[in-house]
Design an enzyme around this catalytic site. Structure first.
Site, PDB file in Angstrom:
ATOM      1  NE  ARG A  69      -4.192   0.085   1.704  1.00 38.70           N
ATOM      2  CZ  ARG A  69      -5.302   0.512   1.084  1.00 38.70           C
ATOM      3  NH1 ARG A  69      -5.501   1.789   0.861  1.00 38.70           N
ATOM      4  NH2 ARG A  69      -6.218  -0.366   0.703  1.00 38.70           N
TER       5      ARG A  69
ATOM      6  CD  GLU B 269      -7.057   2.668   6.345  1.00 36.76           C
ATOM      7  OE1 GLU B 269      -7.872   2.386   5.446  1.00 36.76           O
ATOM      8  OE2 GLU B 269      -6.039   2.001   6.550  1.00 36.76           O
TER       9      GLU B 269
END
Lengths: 772, 481
Positions: free
Chosen positions: A318, A725
């Site tokens: 990621r 997030e």
């Protein structure tokens, strides 16, 4: 019923579902569950060394300690000795080797929590110490890593592009880790059931994983284990896998003693044992033209994963997937090294590597703006991906080949620049700085483009279970867990809206592996996207059955049956939802349904780094102003303005709460939150006395947070967007503002490292000012 | 752990090698949420938090860190001097004798009517995960009862990881103008008579002198902000323990035309009230020295007697020329405070001797105290510098400069002082003197700061002092937009 003009409770700014319980002290966390009779308490004896082998263990004093019922070691474990969420490389109790300071070696079972803790300190263990691998440099030198080599994603020929570019910059950037510091430490409770079955209450983001690991540990199928989670006192990724050890210990001990067993870590133990955000070192080289147009970028990511694999691979992936952030980079190469060290096993933490990747490219943009003397916002805008309604670039794809079709940042940036009065303030700051020798102010903008979906594609599924009782009350259950983010309330708003009833009709219930099986962790910001859709599906199934039955009775079209304002309208007839439920029950209509959802369109190859890992992107933008002191490096935030994209928000107040909290947490990561290990691998910052998360006065003096008036072009639940997030990354603006302030002391590029503690800022000012 | 200690004791190791004595229990009486509680056999080192949760099943009060740094365990304690917030995780039961405790379960009315703090916390979304919330509610209820609106300071000891604090402050502001509910207003109007807790809970310094002389191995407990951690983190068994809370005469404050004298049991907030008007910079340092609930417990005497190299008070007091007043039995002696600290872990204090008070001369305010830490509030200092330079006709007449965090003890910067005294008070003199810090200190590197940073920032603080005395803005905390 998809009519957005009549959404019922959806989009209303309702308080958190448990707010009343929170403020009265009645909200129950694991340690508040009324203690079962004869409940026993557990604590780990842990390794004091970073690497070695156990030569001998003398646990006689532990066993003789007051209140101790049993002391277990790896030899006493009946089945699998493993609590890893990934590749079975994480023994619950040491198998003879130890791999970090704080690794559990033996398990104390005692009649009291403090008795167990006291006994756990009395183990006498002889170790043959070996030289640990602690730093990333040591790991690289020893080729100590996960996977066979680095992962590499490439687009175009960046080396050639950089070499041919009119200008270039290069540098290295250290990025520290971060302790989650959930206020409620890790905790679990196991109640042995008949036939060796186990009922586990766990403070976990991932009840199914707890169920899976407990079942393995007690040698039974998953059906013998039921895990329940009503709420956590904070998670932030730290309870995605790190609760496994406690739940498994409780189950093992409960099986061993036949009694209920509870385990919670003392704060220091929690910080010493559990994993944290991954540290990174990012080395970069970027080529660009004289207008600041990026031509090529190379990134070299090193990340310290700790001793076990845990979730490090998708975390590092990621980071690579966010190395572009908001910028269309024609040629790019990202090389990622996942390094294995004798430290705590780094784990999921809000953003899951994304923030580390993103702060890397933001650092590059900061460096380029400094090099060109160009306004950093202007530089960023020039490199933005194209907006969907204004396509200019021939290639608007990410480094991993995904077309960016929903880019919102052009409009968001312009709006934020205006509402924050950026240009005038920047000029005023420059003027103010001229009159100051010791104090300097700085201001910076940073954008966020964050990919939404689990990158492990099969995790993008969710289930729900909804019952309508004959009195018209509704029992709501789904696979998502509540850690404070307001998921339960947002999903309940969806359920209430589908049935056209008030919120008081919906009973929110604890996450329970016996109600909804095979759930994914509540992680990756996916909670409301996945569970909202699954609940919608369950509600609509029941509602359609009700409509069909009632329309038949009332001789009208089922499609004309409406559920709104607590009523069911069937042609010319109106009845309460309660009456409707009662009639359906008497008409032998099933009023219970599961619901299921899987995210469409996502498919990619994580080895090649090609495809569509994300369903869509969430966007955000922040402008932060700071002041720094050259004598000490002390610094603080003066003002912050944020515009964040939550799509068509399911609950704007809860979403703003996520944004405010995430920004402060993200700022803490890059400023005061410093993890310090000594040269023996022992963590020296293992309590709030030494590890400093932001306190009340650290929030910005002026703190303006607004939601972008947007709507998800993808078909998400009521066109909302994930919000957990993405706003964490807004804290990057604080870091860049500090860099801007530091740059006022001299001509050199600051090249500030993170966390930018007072000491780090001081050292960087000296370098900029004096060249030392 | 909090930067403050509240006991004096250095013979534990010796005693621990002896056979463990029977833990001496105490009888205490206090109010809990309006109900009188008498514990005939309170164990001296059971914390209020453990007792509330495990014995009374009042689980609203949370354990977040078990060391007084996060505030999840905050309760309101009321005594004849008023109501204050305290961390129940490092508060021993005998400290409550004769007081009234209110927990989050006792904040709404008997009929369930919410306290305005609770209502506004709901309205303004002040809770997310909710785990820190009871602690915030108790700090806010206490501040509201006391009419305090310096919210950042009132809440400096409450950590929240979810909200970023903004909604909590909105709630606190919304409560400001609302009346204190009657059921909270009357808290403390009828306090229980303290039970006779025995000789280990003396009621005066004379009684203390006697029992301590007879039991020189005893651990003295004042506010327990340091000793509390010996129990909660060190897992130590302490016995006997002498609680100083009842020694009313040790809480006396005397301010005359010539001196200020603070009894050893004066808490840090009471001290701040005395210091603030005399030496505002020192007053501000005391604000930052620790959070509200820690300052409410921590004492002047404890912070000196434990001899911590990073205690914040001693450098400031040394710069003021403070005298320490010690007592053993009936004999008393006075020493310069700086002479009390012999080396790391060793103070000039005999067995059975205790700190009775500290005093310093009244003087013109040339004192400035600078605290350098990673976080501004509730953090242990990396460096604590206190500067007190007097200038006569442009020449430095006297200089008292002392630091914490730079050596094994709080320590004067003698070389720096000597480089200043008798010299013209100019930038040139200051620059020269700054180079002398390396002769006075060889600081160490730890998790708070590196040795280099400590030395650099310490000497730079002299430059800050010079600038501040010239009327310049020197602190980032003073900049507002």
């Amino acid at each position: 019923m998809n009519d957005l003009s009549n959404k019922g409770p959806v989009a209303k700014p309702l308080p958190h579902d448990a707010a009343l319980l929170h403020v009265t002290g009645k909200a129950r966390y694991i340690d508040d569950i009324p203690m079962p009779v004869d409940c026993l308490h557990l604590a780990f004896g842990t390794s004091p060394i970073a690497k070695g082998r156990i030569q001998s263990m003398d646990l006689s004093e532990v066993k003789a300690s007051k209140g101790v019922v049993a002391v277990l070691t790896a030899d006493d474990l009946p089945f699998t000795n493993d609590v890893s969420p990934s590749i079975h490389d994480e023994p619950l109790l040491s198998d003879g080797t130890v791999n970090h300071v704080g690794q559990p070696v033996f398990l104390v079972v005692a009649t009291g929590h403090n008795l167990a803790r006291a006994a756990a300190k009395k183990g006498k263990i002889d170790y043959v110490e070996e030289t640990p691998i602690l730093t990333m440099d040591e790991a690289m030198a020893a080729n100590s890593r996960f996977e066979d080599g680095p992962r590499i994603y490439t687009k175009g020929d960046p080396a050639a592009a950089i070499d041919a570019a009119p200008r270039s910059v290069k540098g290295t950037f250290e990025i520290g880790g971060q302790e989650h510091f959930y206020l409620e430490g890790q905790a679990a409770l196991a109640l042995p059931q008949e036939g060796c079955d186990m009922l586990v209450s766990s403070s976990t983001q991932h009840p199914t994983e707890i169920q899976h690991k407990v079942a393995e540990a007690i040698g039974l199928p998953m059906h013998a284990v039921r895990v329940e989670t009503r709420r956590m006192g904070g998670g932030f990724g730290g309870k995605e896998s790190q609760g496994n050890a406690l739940a498994v210990s409780c189950a093992i001990a409960a099986r061993h003693t036949g009694k209920p067993c509870k385990m919670r870590y003392d704060r220091d133990d929690d910080m010493i044992i559990t994993g944290k955000r991954h540290e990174f070192r990012i080395t970069y080289r970027a080529g660009f033209d004289n207008d600041g147009q990026l031509l090529g970028v190379e990134f070299h990511h090193m990340t310290r994963c700790g001793w076990a694999q845990d979730l490090s691979l998708p975390v590092a992936d990621r980071a690579m997937l966010h190395a572009d952030n908001a910028y269309a980079i024609p040629a790019i190469r990202i090389e990622s090294h996942r390094l294995k060290t004798n430290t705590q096993s780094a784990t999921a933490y809000r953003g899951f590597g994304g923030p580390q990747g993103m702060v890397g490219i933001e650092r590059v943009m900061d460096h380029i703006a400094h090099d060109l003397g160009l306004d950093p916002v202007e530089l960023r805008k020039r490199n933005y991906y194209d907006a969907p309604n204004n396509r200019v670039r021939a290639d608007n794809t990410t480094p991993y080949g995904m077309e960016v079709t929903d880019f919102e940042l052009h409009g968001m940036t312009d709006q934020l620049l205006e509402t924050s009065d950026y240009a005038a303030r920047k000029a005023e700051i420059a003027e103010w700085n001229k009159g100051q020798s010791r104090l300097k102010r700085g201001i910076a903008f940073s954008p966020v483009k964050f990919g939404i979906s689990f990158t492990l594609t099969h995790l993008n599924q969710a289930g729900a279970l909804v019952h309508v009782y004959q009195d018209g009350s509704v029992h709501l259950n789904h696979g998502g867990t509540e850690m404070g983010q307001g998921l339960f309330q947002k999903v309940a708003q969806v359920a209430a809206s589908r049935f056209g009833v008030g919120m008081d009709v919906i009973k929110i219930t604890a996450t329970d592996t016996a109600k909804v099986p095979n759930t994914s962790a509540t992680a990756a910001s996916s909670g409301s996207d996945l569970n909202g859709m699954a609940v919608k599906a369950a509600c609509d199934t029941i509602r359609d059955r009700m409509a069909e039955f009632l329309s038949e009775r009332h001789q009208c079209d089922a499609k004309a049956v409406k559920f709104e304002d607590g009523q069911v309208i069937i042609g010319d007839d109106v009845m309460t939802f309660e009456e409707a439920a009662s009639q359906c029950y008497q008409g032998r209509i099933s009023l219970s349904s599961t619901g299921y959802y899987k995210t469409p369109k996502v498919k990619w190859d994580r080895i090649k780094g090609q495809g569509r890992p994300f369903f869509y992107f969430s966007y955000g933008a922040a402008i932060t102003e700071v002041v720094v002191d050259q004598l000490t490096g002390e610094n603080r935030i003066l003002r912050t303005d944020i515009l964040h994209d939550a799509g068509a928000s399911l609950n704007p107040d809860l979403d703003i709460g996520q944004v405010e909290g995430a920004y402060v947490q993200g700022t803490g990561w890059l400023t005061t939150e410093e993890l310090v290990w000594d040269d023996k691998g022992s963590l020296r910052t293992h309590a709030p006395s030494t590890y400093k998360i932001p306190a009340c006065s650290d929030r910005p003096d002026v703190f303006n947070v607004d939601l972008w008036d947007g709507r998800n072009p993808e078909d998400t639940i009521y066109r909302s967007k994930a919000v957990g997030e993405p706003p964490f990354n807004l804290g990057i603006s604080t870091f860049l503002a500090l860099s801007d302030a530091v740059s006022a002391f001299g001509d050199a590029y600051p090249a500030l490292d993170a966390p930018a503690t007072a000491e780090q800022v001081y050292t960087t000012i000296r370098r900029v000012r004096d060249g030392v | 752990m909090p930067a403050i200690s509240s006991t004096s004791h250095r013979r534990m190791a010796i005693r621990q090698n002896n056979v463990t004595r029977r833990v001496s229990t105490m009888t205490i009486t206090f109010h809990l949420n309006g109900e009188e509680v008498t514990l005939p056999d309170a164990e001296p080192t059971v914390t209020l938090l453990d007792w509330l949760r495990e014995e009374r099943h009042l689980t609203g009060t949370k354990e977040g860190c078990n060391e007084g740094d996060c505030g999840a365990c905050t309760v309101m304690v009321t005594d004849p001097n008023g109501s204050k917030s305290l961390n129940s995780c490092i508060l021993f039961l005998p400290q409550l004798n004769g007081k009234s405790v209110r927990t989050v379960e006792g904040v709404a009315s008997d009929t369930g009517e919410l306290h305005p703090v609770q209502q506004e916390m709901i309205t303004h979304h002040g809770s997310q995960c909710g785990f820190c919330t009871p602690g915030f509610v108790m700090s806010m209820v206490t501040a509201h009862k006391n009419g305090a609106t310096d919210h950042d300071d009132q809440l400096a000891g409450n950590l929240c990881r979810c909200t970023g604090y903004a909604p909590i402050i909105r709630a606190a502001e919304a409560v400001e103008e609302q009346p204190v509910p009657v059921w909270i207003k009357k808290e403390g109007t009828e306090l229980p008579a303290p039970a006779n807790a025995g000789e280990f809970s003396p009621r005066s310094s004379d009684e203390l002198a006697k029992v301590y002389a007879d039991n020189p191995d005893a651990v003295l407990v004042a506010g327990a902000t340091d000793v509390g951690l010996w129990v909660t983190k060190g897992m130590r068994q302490l016995d006997p323990v002498i609680f100083l809370e009842g020694c009313a005469d040790l809480k006396q404050i005397e301010v005359t035309d010539t001196r200020v004298r603070l009894g050893a049991m004066v808490d840090m907030n009471a001290m701040r009230e005395v210091i603030e008007p005399l030496h505002p910079s020192y007053g501000e340092m005391i604000r930052r020295y620790a959070s509200m609930p820690v300052r409410n417990a921590a004492t002047v005497g404890g912070n000196i007697a434990n001899g911590s190299p990073i205690g914040d008070n001693p450098p400031a007091l040394i710069a003021l020329g403070a005298t320490l007043h010690l007592r053993k039995g009936d004999s008393r002696r006075d020493i310069a405070l700086e002479d009390f600290f012999i080396e790391y872990g060793k103070q000039d204090r005999a067995a059975g001797e205790f700190v009775e008070a500290v005093s310093f001369p009244r003087q013109a305010d040339t004192l400035r105290v600078y605290k350098i830490s990673k976080r501004f509030d509730q953090d242990i200092s990396a460096v604590l510098g206190a500067f007190n330079v007097t200038v006569d006709n442009g020449t430095v007449a006297s200089a008292r400069i002392a630091f914490g965090g730079m050596a094994g003890t709080p320590h004067r910067a003698t070389h720096v002082e000597n480089a200043l005294i008798g010299q013209p008070w100019t930038e040139e003199t200051v620059t020269k003197a700054m180079a002398e810090f390396g002769k006075d200190y060889t600081p160490m590197t730890d998790m708070r700061a590196s040795a280099d940073y400590r030395l650099d920032s310490a000497s730079n603080l002299l430059a800050r002092y010079f600038a501040e005395m010239n009327g310049e803005t020197t602190s980032v905390l003073e900049v507002a937009i």
